[in-house]
Design a protein around this motif. Structure first.
Motif, PDB file in Angstrom:
ATOM      1  N   THR A   1      48.204  37.265  59.494  1.00 10.28           N
ATOM      2  CA  THR A   1      48.695  38.621  59.228  1.00 10.28           C
ATOM      3  C   THR A   1      48.883  38.919  57.745  1.00 10.28           C
ATOM      4  O   THR A   1      49.369  39.982  57.389  1.00 10.28           O
ATOM      5  N   HIS A   2      48.507  38.004  56.867  1.00 11.27           N
ATOM      6  CA  HIS A   2      48.685  38.171  55.407  1.00 11.27           C
ATOM      7  C   HIS A   2      50.157  38.338  55.032  1.00 11.27           C
ATOM      8  O   HIS A   2      50.488  39.057  54.086  1.00 11.27           O
ATOM      9  N   THR A   3      51.033  37.669  55.763  1.00 10.72           N
ATOM     10  CA  THR A   3      52.457  37.682  55.419  1.00 10.72           C
ATOM     11  C   THR A   3      52.910  36.324  54.881  1.00 10.72           C
ATOM     12  O   THR A   3      54.100  36.028  54.859  1.00 10.72           O
ATOM     13  N   SER A   4      51.953  35.513  54.436  1.00 11.85           N
ATOM     14  CA  SER A   4      52.273  34.167  53.942  1.00 11.85           C
ATOM     15  C   SER A   4      52.835  34.159  52.532  1.00 11.85           C
ATOM     16  O   SER A   4      53.503  33.210  52.133  1.00 11.85           O
ATOM     17  N   GLY A   5      52.527  35.203  51.753  1.00  8.54           N
ATOM     18  CA  GLY A   5      52.885  35.215  50.333  1.00  8.54           C
ATOM     19  C   GLY A   5      51.772  34.732  49.429  1.00  8.54           C
ATOM     20  O   GLY A   5      51.899  34.780  48.201  1.00  8.54           O
ATOM     21  N   ILE A   6      50.650  34.264  50.000  1.00  6.58           N
ATOM     22  CA  ILE A   6      49.496  33.818  49.209  1.00  6.58           C
ATOM     23  C   ILE A   6      48.711  35.045  48.769  1.00  6.58           C
ATOM     24  O   ILE A   6      48.358  35.893  49.594  1.00  6.58           O
ATOM     25  N   THR A   7      48.391  35.153  47.481  1.00  9.84           N
ATOM     26  CA  THR A   7      47.759  36.343  46.926  1.00  9.84           C
ATOM     27  C   THR A   7      46.287  36.095  46.601  1.00  9.84           C
ATOM     28  O   THR A   7      45.763  34.994  46.780  1.00  9.84           O
ATOM     29  N   TYR A   8      45.649  37.136  46.072  1.00 13.14           N
ATOM     30  CA  TYR A   8      44.301  37.034  45.516  1.00 13.14           C
ATOM     31  C   TYR A   8      44.320  37.008  43.986  1.00 13.14           C
ATOM     32  O   TYR A   8      43.269  36.954  43.354  1.00 13.14           O
ATOM     33  N   GLY A   9      45.520  37.112  43.406  1.00 11.96           N
ATOM     34  CA  GLY A   9      45.597  37.076  41.953  1.00 11.96           C
ATOM     35  C   GLY A   9      45.119  38.339  41.270  1.00 11.96           C
ATOM     36  O   GLY A   9      44.659  38.284  40.125  1.00 11.96           O
ATOM     37  N   VAL A  10      45.251  39.490  41.922  1.00 10.84           N
ATOM     38  CA  VAL A  10      44.725  40.718  41.318  1.00 10.84           C
ATOM     39  C   VAL A  10      45.794  41.532  40.602  1.00 10.84           C
ATOM     40  O   VAL A  10      45.457  42.436  39.834  1.00 10.84           O
ATOM     41  N   GLY A  11      47.073  41.258  40.831  1.00  8.37           N
ATOM     42  CA  GLY A  11      48.142  42.032  40.221  1.00  8.37           C
ATOM     43  C   GLY A  11      48.767  41.317  39.039  1.00  8.37           C
ATOM     44  O   GLY A  11      48.247  40.318  38.526  1.00  8.37           O
ATOM     45  N   GLN A  12      49.908  41.812  38.634  1.00  8.81           N
ATOM     46  CA  GLN A  12      50.590  41.275  37.460  1.00  8.81           C
ATOM     47  C   GLN A  12      51.873  40.525  37.791  1.00  8.81           C
ATOM     48  O   GLN A  12      52.604  40.133  36.887  1.00  8.81           O
ATOM     49  N   SER A  13      52.141  40.300  39.066  1.00  6.68           N
ATOM     50  CA  SER A  13      53.324  39.507  39.401  1.00  6.68           C
ATOM     51  C   SER A  13      53.122  38.072  38.936  1.00  6.68           C
ATOM     52  O   SER A  13      51.992  37.625  38.665  1.00  6.68           O
ATOM     53  N   ALA A  14      54.212  37.340  38.823  1.00  2.43           N
ATOM     54  CA  ALA A  14      54.132  35.949  38.366  1.00  2.43           C
ATOM     55  C   ALA A  14      53.247  35.124  39.294  1.00  2.43           C
ATOM     56  O   ALA A  14      52.466  34.272  38.837  1.00  2.43           O
ATOM     57  N   ALA A  15      53.346  35.363  40.600  1.00  2.00           N
ATOM     58  CA  ALA A  15      52.536  34.598  41.558  1.00  2.00           C
ATOM     59  C   ALA A  15      51.056  34.897  41.372  1.00  2.00           C
ATOM     60  O   ALA A  15      50.211  33.992  41.440  1.00  2.00           O
ATOM     61  N   GLU A  16      50.731  36.156  41.133  1.00  2.00           N
ATOM     62  CA  GLU A  16      49.318  36.532  40.972  1.00  2.00           C
ATOM     63  C   GLU A  16      48.751  36.001  39.651  1.00  2.00           C
ATOM     64  O   GLU A  16      47.596  35.557  39.591  1.00  2.00           O
ATOM     65  N   GLN A  17      49.545  36.028  38.619  1.00  2.00           N
ATOM     66  CA  GLN A  17      49.085  35.442  37.363  1.00  2.00           C
ATOM     67  C   GLN A  17      48.863  33.943  37.515  1.00  2.00           C
ATOM     68  O   GLN A  17      47.907  33.386  36.947  1.00  2.00           O
ATOM     69  N   ALA A  18      49.715  33.289  38.286  1.00  2.00           N
ATOM     70  CA  ALA A  18      49.538  31.856  38.518  1.00  2.00           C
ATOM     71  C   ALA A  18      48.243  31.576  39.275  1.00  2.00           C
ATOM     72  O   ALA A  18      47.562  30.572  39.019  1.00  2.00           O
ATOM     73  N   MET A  19      47.865  32.467  40.207  1.00  3.23           N
ATOM     74  CA  MET A  19      46.593  32.303  40.922  1.00  3.23           C
ATOM     75  C   MET A  19      45.421  32.347  39.946  1.00  3.23           C
ATOM     76  O   MET A  19      44.492  31.537  40.035  1.00  3.23           O
ATOM     77  N   ARG A  20      45.465  33.278  39.023  1.00  2.83           N
ATOM     78  CA  ARG A  20      44.360  33.392  38.064  1.00  2.83           C
ATOM     79  C   ARG A  20      44.306  32.174  37.147  1.00  2.83           C
ATOM     80  O   ARG A  20      43.223  31.660  36.853  1.00  2.83           O
ATOM     81  N   ARG A  21      45.453  31.719  36.703  1.00  8.64           N
ATOM     82  CA  ARG A  21      45.466  30.536  35.825  1.00  8.64           C
ATOM     83  C   ARG A  21      44.907  29.314  36.543  1.00  8.64           C
ATOM     84  O   ARG A  21      44.281  28.450  35.918  1.00  8.64           O
ATOM     85  N   ALA A  22      45.132  29.256  37.848  1.00 12.54           N
ATOM     86  CA  ALA A  22      44.629  28.122  38.632  1.00 12.54           C
ATOM     87  C   ALA A  22      43.143  28.257  38.975  1.00 12.54           C
ATOM     88  O   ALA A  22      42.569  27.355  39.589  1.00 12.54           O
ATOM     89  N   GLY A  23      42.521  29.367  38.574  1.00 17.20           N
ATOM     90  CA  GLY A  23      41.115  29.579  38.867  1.00 17.20           C
ATOM     91  C   GLY A  23      40.841  29.939  40.307  1.00 17.20           C
ATOM     92  O   GLY A  23      39.728  29.743  40.801  1.00 17.20           O
ATOM     93  N   LEU A  24      41.851  30.503  40.982  1.00 15.53           N
ATOM     94  CA  LEU A  24      41.738  30.801  42.407  1.00 15.53           C
ATOM     95  C   LEU A  24      41.728  32.289  42.708  1.00 15.53           C
ATOM     96  O   LEU A  24      41.786  32.685  43.872  1.00 15.53           O
ATOM     97  N   GLY A  25      41.662  33.125  41.676  1.00  9.40           N
ATOM     98  CA  GLY A  25      41.665  34.562  41.884  1.00  9.40           C
ATOM     99  C   GLY A  25      40.413  35.052  42.574  1.00  9.40           C
ATOM    100  O   GLY A  25      39.400  34.353  42.665  1.00  9.40           O
ATOM    101  N   ILE A  26      40.462  36.288  43.044  1.00  6.35           N
ATOM    102  CA  ILE A  26      39.330  36.875  43.747  1.00  6.35           C
ATOM    103  C   ILE A  26      38.131  36.958  42.807  1.00  6.35           C
ATOM    104  O   ILE A  26      38.274  37.182  41.600  1.00  6.35           O
TER     105      ILE A  26
END
Length: 454
Positions: free
Chosen positions: A181-206
């Motif tokens: 249901t996409h309620t896990s809290g896992i993102t695609y890294g497309v926004g500017q929240s700390a979690a999304e920025q962390a996704m991009r730094r990890a090379g896991l963004g969309i």
């Protein structure tokens, strides 16, 4: 919710949509355009039985609209396939499949369907649940230990107004249901929240295409992606919000662990082959690569979109993004769902599982987030958006999903309707699928009811 009789709703649709549909179809189709836009496509791929019937009156507006769009190069090409009552009634290709060669679009052209992969992965998960091999309430860490101790990024400010990010332990485990249901809290890294920025730094963004030359599809396996996601903080506590992200990628890694098969092999053996989806795969054989539709220049930017290089095999299959398919194969899959889990004598899911998948499963107080063409009136089931109220462009109970490359499908049980749109025009997808909806419901409003229908 006020009940609206079907006949009254059809009359309302006719009034609301007539002006919009007439405007969309006002420009006449041009003949003899260079590039083969008017050329007769080769014979279509075999579509789901029973055989296609003649489309009702009003569907000619769909033809005029998409011919006009491709001749004006608003999109390079498209395939539109529509079914009612389990029968394909419209199946047309428009424009070009490849701007480099001038090859015409064909009804059996193959498309990068991106996020339309998600419902297919969702079906794989529900099949395992029906077999008793998993439970939707299970912590995903039971199967993927790297996700055993998730952390949540909490953003606050200090007394000077400066942002502070704290990582706190998740209050509970991420469950399979959270992922569906996409309620896990896992993102695609497309926004500017700390979690999304962390996704991009990890090379896991969309990433739709080649990006920096090192696309995720060629860097990591599905198991490695799931492991890497265990190091990235969640955007919120599991089950307390909705965010579009790599939840479904995690689910394909789960399917691999539980089934003992690689994800592509499981889906081939248990979904694609049984349904006759012979042109759907994460990696195509060389003999089919010439059928892959390519993007043209975006009419608003002049740039050619960067899409997945299908000539390079995927290592990361991507349960949320990796499949290629045709309109006919996608129709086979959608008709299976529309028929409560069975198609042509092949049952993949029970009616109860399909009902769960295609009804709103969001927890109380959680709403679908912005973007993805969704807004008020939509909830979310398992990997698909679910319409929760009727309006001029659909009925409550409809379910649908789209792909970032410009593909879309929806199933409207109230009209016993399935519609598929295939393009490779990321910037134009929203406009084209909205136009198709308008034209389809206008055509249905003009269609005489079946004998005995209300």
């Amino acid at each position: 919710m006020n009940h609206v009789e079907p006949a009254a709703l059809i009359r309302r649709l006719a009034r609301l949509l007539c002006l919009a549909a007439s405007t969309l179809a006002a420009t006449p189709a041009m003949a003899g355009t260079a590039g083969g836009a008017d050329a007769r496509p080769p014979p279509a791929a075999v579509l789901p039985a029973p055989a296609a019937q003649a489309a009702p009156r009003g569907f000619d507006r769909i033809t005029s609209y998409f011919r006009n769009e491709t001749e004006r190069r608003r999109i390079l090409g498209a395939v539109v396939t529509i079914a009612r009552h389990g029968t394909v009634i419209y199946d047309q290709a428009f424009g070009l499949a490849d701007p480099a060669t001038g090859a015409p679009m064909r009804t059996d052209s193959i498309f990068r369907i991106y996020s339309m992969t998600k419902p297919m992965t969702g079906v794989a998960v529900l099949m395992l649940a029906e077999q008793g091999r998993i439970h939707l309430s299970d912590p995903v860490s039971k199967y993927l230990p790297a996700l055993a101790h998730p952390r949540v990024a909490v953003e606050t400010t200090n007394v000077n107004g400066q942002p502070i990010v704290s990582l706190v332990p998740a209050e509970r485990a991420i469950t399979i249901r959270d992922l569906l249901t996409h309620t896990s809290g896992i993102t695609y890294g497309v926004g500017q929240s700390a979690a999304e920025q962390a996704m991009r730094r990890a090379g896991l963004g969309i990433q739709l295409g080649r990006g920096d030359g090192h696309p995720l599809s060629q860097r990591l396996t599905d198991q490695q992606v799931a492991q890497a996601l265990g190091t990235v903080p969640l955007k919120f506590q599991p089950g307390t919000g909705w965010v579009y992200g790599r939840s479904i990628d995690v689910l394909l890694a789960l399917v691999e662990v539980v089934s003992g098969q690689r994800g592509d092999a499981f889906m081939r053996d248990h979904i694609f082959r049984p349904l006759g989806m012979t042109d759907t795969a994460f990696n195509l054989p060389p003999g089919k690569l010439h059928r892959v539709a390519q993007p043209g220049a975006d009419p608003d930017t002049g740039r050619i979109p960067d899409l997945t290089d299908v000539t390079k095999p995927r290592i990361f299959l991507g349960g949320g993004e990796g499949l290629l398919s045709t309109a006919a194969d996608t129709m086979r899959f959608a008709l299976m769902l529309a028929n409560h889990g069975e198609r042509n004598g092949v049952r993949l899911l029970s009616p109860a599982s399909v009902a769960l998948m295609t009804s709103n499963q969001l927890p109380p107080g959680v709403a679908v987030g912005p973007g993805n063409g969704l807004g008020p009136g939509y909830g979310f089931g398992f990997t698909v958006a679910v319409r929760t109220r009727s309006d001029a462009l659909g009925h409550a109970g409809e379910f649908r999903w789209d792909g970032a490359g410009g593909t879309s499908f929806w199933v409207d049980p109230a009209d016993d309707l399935v519609a598929i749109l295939m393009t490779q025009a990321p910037g134009q997808g929203y406009r084209e699928r909205t136009a198709l909806r308008t034209l389809v419901y206008q055509a249905l409003a003009e269609t005489p009811p079946l004998a005995g229908a209300p």
